[in-house]
Design a protein around this motif. Structure first.
Motif, PDB file in Angstrom:
ATOM      1  N   ILE A  29       0.864  -1.178   0.000  1.00  0.00           N
ATOM      2  CA  ILE A  29       0.000   0.000   0.000  1.00  0.00           C
ATOM      3  C   ILE A  29       0.902   1.230   0.000  1.00  0.00           C
ATOM      4  CG2 ILE A  29      -1.785   1.304   1.211  1.00  0.00           C
ATOM      5  CD1 ILE A  29      -2.761  -1.241   2.466  1.00  0.00           C
ATOM      6  N   GLY A  30       0.724   2.060  -0.985  1.00  0.00           N
ATOM      7  CA  GLY A  30       1.556   3.261  -1.079  1.00  0.00           C
ATOM      8  C   GLY A  30       3.024   2.952  -1.255  1.00  0.00           C
ATOM      9  N   PHE A  61      -6.223   1.078  -0.108  1.00  0.00           N
ATOM     10  CA  PHE A  61      -6.685  -0.036   0.720  1.00  0.00           C
ATOM     11  C   PHE A  61      -8.100  -0.460   0.334  1.00  0.00           C
ATOM     12  CE2 PHE A  61      -9.424  -1.398   4.184  1.00  0.00           C
ATOM     13  CZ  PHE A  61      -8.803  -2.574   4.564  1.00  0.00           C
ATOM     14  N   PHE A  62      -9.022   0.503   0.263  1.00  0.00           N
ATOM     15  CA  PHE A  62     -10.400   0.133  -0.028  1.00  0.00           C
ATOM     16  C   PHE A  62     -10.563  -0.380  -1.458  1.00  0.00           C
ATOM     17  CE2 PHE A  62     -11.378   2.613   3.831  1.00  0.00           C
ATOM     18  CZ  PHE A  62     -12.171   1.664   4.468  1.00  0.00           C
ATOM     19  N   ASP A 102      -2.137   8.287   3.969  1.00  0.00           N
ATOM     20  CA  ASP A 102      -2.766   9.517   3.505  1.00  0.00           C
ATOM     21  C   ASP A 102      -4.010   9.140   2.706  1.00  0.00           C
ATOM     22  OD1 ASP A 102      -1.747   8.512   1.130  1.00  0.00           O
ATOM     23  OD2 ASP A 102      -0.274  10.114   0.847  1.00  0.00           O
ATOM     24  N   LYS A 103      -4.654  10.128   2.086  1.00  0.00           N
ATOM     25  CA  LYS A 103      -5.894   9.846   1.362  1.00  0.00           C
ATOM     26  C   LYS A 103      -5.666   8.835   0.242  1.00  0.00           C
ATOM     27  CE  LYS A 103      -9.683  12.086  -1.137  1.00  0.00           C
ATOM     28  NZ  LYS A 103     -10.234  13.385  -1.619  1.00  0.00           N
ATOM     29  N   ALA A 104      -4.549   8.957  -0.454  1.00  0.00           N
ATOM     30  CA  ALA A 104      -4.248   8.015  -1.533  1.00  0.00           C
ATOM     31  C   ALA A 104      -4.072   6.603  -0.993  1.00  0.00           C
ATOM     32  CB  ALA A 104      -2.993   8.459  -2.290  1.00  0.00           C
ATOM     33  N   GLY A 105      -3.407   6.474   0.157  1.00  0.00           N
ATOM     34  CA  GLY A 105      -3.209   5.162   0.766  1.00  0.00           C
ATOM     35  C   GLY A 105      -4.518   4.570   1.249  1.00  0.00           C
ATOM     36  N   MET A 106      -5.381   5.423   1.847  1.00  0.00           N
ATOM     37  CA  MET A 106      -6.699   4.964   2.279  1.00  0.00           C
ATOM     38  C   MET A 106      -7.495   4.461   1.079  1.00  0.00           C
ATOM     39  SD  MET A 106     -10.122   5.987   2.215  1.00  0.00           S
ATOM     40  CE  MET A 106     -10.044   7.765   1.923  1.00  0.00           C
ATOM     41  N   ASN A 107      -7.477   5.222  -0.017  1.00  0.00           N
ATOM     42  CA  ASN A 107      -8.196   4.805  -1.223  1.00  0.00           C
ATOM     43  C   ASN A 107      -7.644   3.493  -1.771  1.00  0.00           C
ATOM     44  OD1 ASN A 107     -10.000   6.957  -1.322  1.00  0.00           O
ATOM     45  ND2 ASN A 107      -8.645   8.240  -2.552  1.00  0.00           N
TER      46      ASN A 107
END
Length: 232
Positions: A157-158, A213-214, A206-211
């Motif tokens: 992730i990221g 993951f989902f 961050d937001k990109a990493g959260m996105n």
């Protein structure tokens, strides 16, 4: 395919206290949602517990201190498209929360569906046989088992390797069903699945990493679900 009862997405984030301004800033993603407060005498002042509930009471956004849960009530057959649609909703809601706050990184994220394994008290014997013989998932040995099973699978992730807990908790749920003015007890066998990033001080998303993951979590759940049920 089995029926599904609840979908939950979670983001661990800086605690957010209720203000009208914050809810207004969330905009259309919570349009018409009704705020409510949870009274917890043991909660610290900074850990105010509050929630926003959709008018039809099918979706709940709960702010539990540093844990934010998005819950959706679902009654129907488990469907891959429904899981993907929910993960997109998680990205929309959690992304908006990050946008209107300080864009702090979140420390953990999770996707957790609950599935009905068997109804009317029927013993899922084939599942039991599979459950107690399960020892390895995706070349990862069983990490914990006590009426539940946990596997820790490494994902990127990221651009960083992150351990994802693949958690399955099998349990019995008793429901009161009213039939002809007579209350009847019905037992259901449920499985709470939970795909989540481990609690690790080195993990920040961050937001990109959260996105990210989902975006991958629906596939992770599908693989884990099939691990138990594909042979039935």
């Amino acid at each position: 395919m089995y029926n599904i009862t609840t979908l939950r997405g979670t983001m661990f984030y800086t605690p957010i206290r209720y203000t009208k301004e914050f809810v207004v800033n969330l905009g259309g993603i919570v349009e018409g949602y009704i705020p409510a407060f949870v009274r917890d005498p043991n909660a610290l002042p900074m850990y105010q517990l509050w929630q926003l509930e959709s008018p039809e009471q099918k979706e709940l956004l709960a702010f539990n201190g540093d844990k934010i849960d998005l819950l959706k009530q679902v009654e129907g057959e488990l469907d891959d498209a429904a899981i993907v649609a929910f993960t997109e909703r998680c990205k929309e809601v959690f992304g908006k929360i990050m946008d209107v706050t300080d864009n702090n990184p979140c420390t953990r994220v999770a996707l957790a569906p609950t599935v009905v394994v068997a109804n009317n008290g029927a013993r899922p014997d084939a599942l039991y046989a599979r459950l107690f013989s399960a020892r390895e998932f995706k070349n990862t040995p069983l990490d914990a088992s006590n009426l539940s099973q946990v596997y820790r699978v490494v994902k990127s992730i990221g651009g960083k390797d992150v351990k994802l807990n693949h958690f399955a908790n099998f349990h019995v749920d008793s429901q009161i069903i009213n039939v002809g003015a007579i209350n009847n007890v019905r037992e259901r066998y449920l499985c709470d699945f939970d795909i989540n990033t481990m609690a690790d001080p080195n993990y920040k998303f961050d937001k990109a990493g959260m996105n990210e993951f989902f975006s991958m979590s629906a596939s992770c759940f599908a693989d884990f679900y099939k691990y138990y049920f594909s042979e039935e």
